[in-house]
Design a protein around this motif. Structure first.
Motif, PDB file in Angstrom:
ATOM      1  N   PRO A   1       0.750  -1.293  -0.051  1.00 18.56           N
ATOM      2  CA  PRO A   1      -0.121   0.057   0.170  1.00 18.56           C
ATOM      3  C   PRO A   1       0.773   1.245  -0.069  1.00 18.56           C
ATOM      4  O   PRO A   1       0.326   2.282  -0.521  1.00 18.56           O
ATOM      5  CB  PRO A   1      -0.507  -0.321   1.487  1.00 18.56           C
ATOM      6  CG  PRO A   1      -1.032  -1.415   1.537  1.00 18.56           C
ATOM      7  CD  PRO A   1       0.379  -2.002   1.121  1.00 18.56           C
TER       8      PRO A   1
ATOM      9  N   TYR B   1      -4.638   2.266   2.811  1.00 20.55           N
ATOM     10  CA  TYR B   1      -4.833   0.777   2.348  1.00 20.55           C
ATOM     11  C   TYR B   1      -6.126   1.120   1.387  1.00 20.55           C
ATOM     12  O   TYR B   1      -6.067   0.782   0.144  1.00 20.55           O
ATOM     13  CB  TYR B   1      -5.280  -0.259   3.403  1.00 20.55           C
ATOM     14  CG  TYR B   1      -6.157  -1.261   2.710  1.00 20.55           C
ATOM     15  CD1 TYR B   1      -5.614  -2.584   2.428  1.00 20.55           C
ATOM     16  CD2 TYR B   1      -7.460  -1.326   2.977  1.00 20.55           C
ATOM     17  CE1 TYR B   1      -6.221  -3.568   1.711  1.00 20.55           C
ATOM     18  CE2 TYR B   1      -8.129  -2.660   2.506  1.00 20.55           C
ATOM     19  CZ  TYR B   1      -7.502  -3.543   1.968  1.00 20.55           C
ATOM     20  OH  TYR B   1      -8.317  -4.675   1.349  1.00 20.55           O
TER      21      TYR B   1
ATOM     22  N   PRO C   1      -5.731  -7.312   3.436  1.00 22.80           N
ATOM     23  CA  PRO C   1      -4.992  -6.487   4.228  1.00 22.80           C
ATOM     24  C   PRO C   1      -4.133  -7.433   5.223  1.00 22.80           C
ATOM     25  O   PRO C   1      -4.557  -8.210   5.911  1.00 22.80           O
ATOM     26  CB  PRO C   1      -6.010  -5.581   5.074  1.00 22.80           C
ATOM     27  CG  PRO C   1      -7.283  -6.425   4.858  1.00 22.80           C
ATOM     28  CD  PRO C   1      -7.157  -6.951   3.610  1.00 22.80           C
TER      29      PRO C   1
END
Length: 306
Positions: free
Chosen positions: A155, A193, A211
């Motif tokens: 990210p 993110y 994630p």
């Protein structure tokens, strides 16, 4: 050997609203091995989507990674994924490792470029006769067999990438080569993110971007990891742990609160899949999963009981 993906699960009753996966690293000593298996036994009843086992720089843990993955496969109902890198190995050597996993019944590989053998700060150079990058590795794995493949995503961009756009282009190459899922480097700012996923989708990449969550067992250690992998550590996070260096009990409570806040905020943003970097420690991860509504699955009834 029957493919594990097609076997009926021996666990029933887990909350299906969320899918979680757990990452472990292969143990170096008998004491570390005991700790690892205590963590696996603690987390297994949550019926994770899969569990992954890391691979040291230059293949330094190749045998231990293989031993851990195959033991998980043989002794638990879990679905293991083996990490594999391009570093310090020729293509045929990597392909042989892949074939070995397939023969053992492992059907999921986490394909990574890997860190230079000399560690952080050393420029990466493709090994002579080896796979040059993770996109080539993904394509090579697919040639060996029909494996499920997870890859890495960043990210805040990989620290060696010239730009986030270049990073996303590499992710696109990995997807085009056959990657099924991307797992992010850990992060602490959910806005980063979310913005990253938007850019990835705009680039035409539609695989899951899961994630990666790192519960902060030790703030100084996590800060060092973050510096090496290009992840930022917000000032507010440092302030949360300030003065707790010699207070492990309070540090544990703060760590649980921080991780829970991050995960529950991601849930509010529509995230349903999570990958936890456990550091071979189960308690914080188990607590977070509990907050997600997950409960230990109950064993399926035996024929005699039925």
């Amino acid at each position: 050997m029957q493919d594990k993906d097609n076997r009926p699960s021996r666990l029933l009753g887990a909350d299906s609203s969320f899918r979680v996966s757990f990452e472990f690293f292969p143990p170096k000593t008998p004491a570390m091995e005991e700790k690892l298996w205590q963590s696996i036994e603690r987390l297994a009843p949550l019926a994770p989507n899969f569990v992954s086992v890391t691979y040291g720089a230059g293949g330094s843990t190749r045998e231990r990674t293989h031993a851990t993955v195959t033991r998980i496969l043989k002794e638990t109902p879990l679905r293991p994924a083996a990490h594999l890198t391009c570093v310090a190995s020729k293509r045929d050597e990597v392909d042989e490792v892949v074939r070995g996993y397939g023969q053992a019944g492992v059907r999921h590989i986490v394909a990574l470029r890997g860190d230079p053998v000399d560690g952080v700060g050393t420029a990466y150079e493709p090994y002579p006769g080896g796979y040059a990058n993770s996109a080539e590795l993904v394509a090579g794995i697919k040639k060996v067999g029909d494996f499920e493949i997870s890859v890495a995503a960043y990210p805040e961009k990989h620290p060696e990438s010239r730009s986030l756009a270049a990073d996303i282009d590499m992710l696109k190459r990995k997807v085009d080569a056959g990657a099924d899922r991307a797992i992010t480097q850990f992060f602490f700012d959910n806005d980063l993110y979310e913005a990253y996923v938007e850019r990835v989708r705009a680039a035409g990449i539609n695989i899951p971007i899961v994630p990666g969550i790192a519960p902060v067992h030790n703030f100084a250690q996590v800060a060092r990891f973050a510096a090496g992998c290009g992840a930022s550590v917000p000032d507010w996070l440092a302030q949360r742990f300030e003065g707790l260096e010699d207070d492990p009990a309070t540090r544990q409570l703060v760590a649980a609160a921080v991780a829970a806040e991050q995960v529950l905020d991601l849930v509010d943003r529509g995230v349903t899949d999570f990958h936890f970097y456990t550091m071979n420690r189960a308690d914080l991860v188990y607590a977070i999963c509990h907050l997600l509504g997950m409960r230990p699955a109950k064993p399926a009834p035996t024929e005699a009981a039925a």
